[in-house]
Scaffold this motif. Structure first.
Motif, PDB file in Angstrom:
ATOM      1  N   ILE A   9       0.891  -1.001   0.149  1.00 35.23           N
ATOM      2  CA  ILE A   9       0.106   0.087   0.070  1.00 35.23           C
ATOM      3  C   ILE A   9       0.889   1.156   0.072  1.00 35.23           C
ATOM      4  O   ILE A   9       1.670   1.561   0.683  1.00 35.23           O
ATOM      5  CB  ILE A   9      -0.931   0.033   1.129  1.00 35.23           C
ATOM      6  CG1 ILE A   9      -1.861  -1.271   1.050  1.00 35.23           C
ATOM      7  CG2 ILE A   9      -1.622   1.081   1.387  1.00 35.23           C
ATOM      8  CD1 ILE A   9      -2.929  -1.448   2.262  1.00 35.23           C
ATOM      9  N   GLN A  10       0.681   2.271  -1.131  1.00 33.42           N
ATOM     10  CA  GLN A  10       1.321   3.446  -0.958  1.00 33.42           C
ATOM     11  C   GLN A  10       0.574   4.389  -0.221  1.00 33.42           C
ATOM     12  O   GLN A  10      -0.825   4.365   0.024  1.00 33.42           O
ATOM     13  CB  GLN A  10       1.618   3.772  -2.681  1.00 33.42           C
ATOM     14  CG  GLN A  10       2.141   2.746  -3.267  1.00 33.42           C
ATOM     15  CD  GLN A  10       3.618   2.609  -3.053  1.00 33.42           C
ATOM     16  OE1 GLN A  10       4.034   3.266  -2.804  1.00 33.42           O
ATOM     17  NE2 GLN A  10       3.803   1.090  -2.800  1.00 33.42           N
ATOM     18  N   PRO A  11       1.409   5.552   0.172  1.00 31.34           N
ATOM     19  CA  PRO A  11       0.609   6.491   0.985  1.00 31.34           C
ATOM     20  C   PRO A  11      -0.500   7.216   0.248  1.00 31.34           C
ATOM     21  O   PRO A  11      -1.415   7.434   0.816  1.00 31.34           O
ATOM     22  CB  PRO A  11       1.738   7.476   1.047  1.00 31.34           C
ATOM     23  CG  PRO A  11       2.977   6.555   0.931  1.00 31.34           C
ATOM     24  CD  PRO A  11       2.640   5.608   0.154  1.00 31.34           C
ATOM     25  N   TYR A  14      -4.125   5.939   0.725  1.00 30.75           N
ATOM     26  CA  TYR A  14      -4.882   6.079   2.086  1.00 30.75           C
ATOM     27  C   TYR A  14      -5.793   7.116   2.085  1.00 30.75           C
ATOM     28  O   TYR A  14      -6.665   7.013   2.757  1.00 30.75           O
ATOM     29  CB  TYR A  14      -3.619   6.529   3.165  1.00 30.75           C
ATOM     30  CG  TYR A  14      -3.195   5.142   3.861  1.00 30.75           C
ATOM     31  CD1 TYR A  14      -3.654   4.326   4.559  1.00 30.75           C
ATOM     32  CD2 TYR A  14      -1.648   5.088   3.540  1.00 30.75           C
ATOM     33  CE1 TYR A  14      -3.006   3.205   5.022  1.00 30.75           C
ATOM     34  CE2 TYR A  14      -0.914   4.022   3.971  1.00 30.75           C
ATOM     35  CZ  TYR A  14      -1.538   2.944   4.781  1.00 30.75           C
ATOM     36  OH  TYR A  14      -0.951   1.965   5.167  1.00 30.75           O
ATOM     37  N   ILE A  15      -5.780   7.958   0.827  1.00 33.12           N
ATOM     38  CA  ILE A  15      -6.892   9.007   0.777  1.00 33.12           C
ATOM     39  C   ILE A  15      -8.103   8.445   0.390  1.00 33.12           C
ATOM     40  O   ILE A  15      -9.057   9.077   0.911  1.00 33.12           O
ATOM     41  CB  ILE A  15      -6.101   9.970  -0.469  1.00 33.12           C
ATOM     42  CG1 ILE A  15      -4.869  10.432  -0.023  1.00 33.12           C
ATOM     43  CG2 ILE A  15      -7.332  10.862  -0.721  1.00 33.12           C
ATOM     44  CD1 ILE A  15      -4.503  11.274  -1.084  1.00 33.12           C
TER      45      ILE A  15
END
Length: 76
Positions: A9-11, A14-15
């Motif tokens: 999971i990439q930052p 998270y959006i």
């Protein structure tokens, strides 16, 4: 499934996740699941029985413990 398991999971992903609010927690309903509580619950005991007797009951197939309990009820 291997592709899903390998995904990191990439930052920016998270959006997509909503921020949990107090209102969301207030609306939440939790269930422990499982069987409903019995009006006549069983009690765990330790009982020593002859091995041959126990094997005869087990040989009757699944549900042997329930059948044994029913037979004991008739004796008392």
């Amino acid at each position: 499934m291997a592709r899903v398991d390998a995904h990191v999971i990439q930052p920016e992903e998270y959006i997509e996740l909503p921020e949990l609010t107090d209102e969301m927690f207030a609306r939440a309903r939790f269930s422990k699941g499982g069987r409903p509580v019995s009006a006549n619950p069983r009690v765990l005991i330790s009982l020593r029985l002859p091995a041959d007797l126990l094997e005869k009951w087990r040989a009757t197939g699944p549900g042997w413990q329930t059948r044994m309990a029913e037979r004991l009820k008739r004796v008392t």
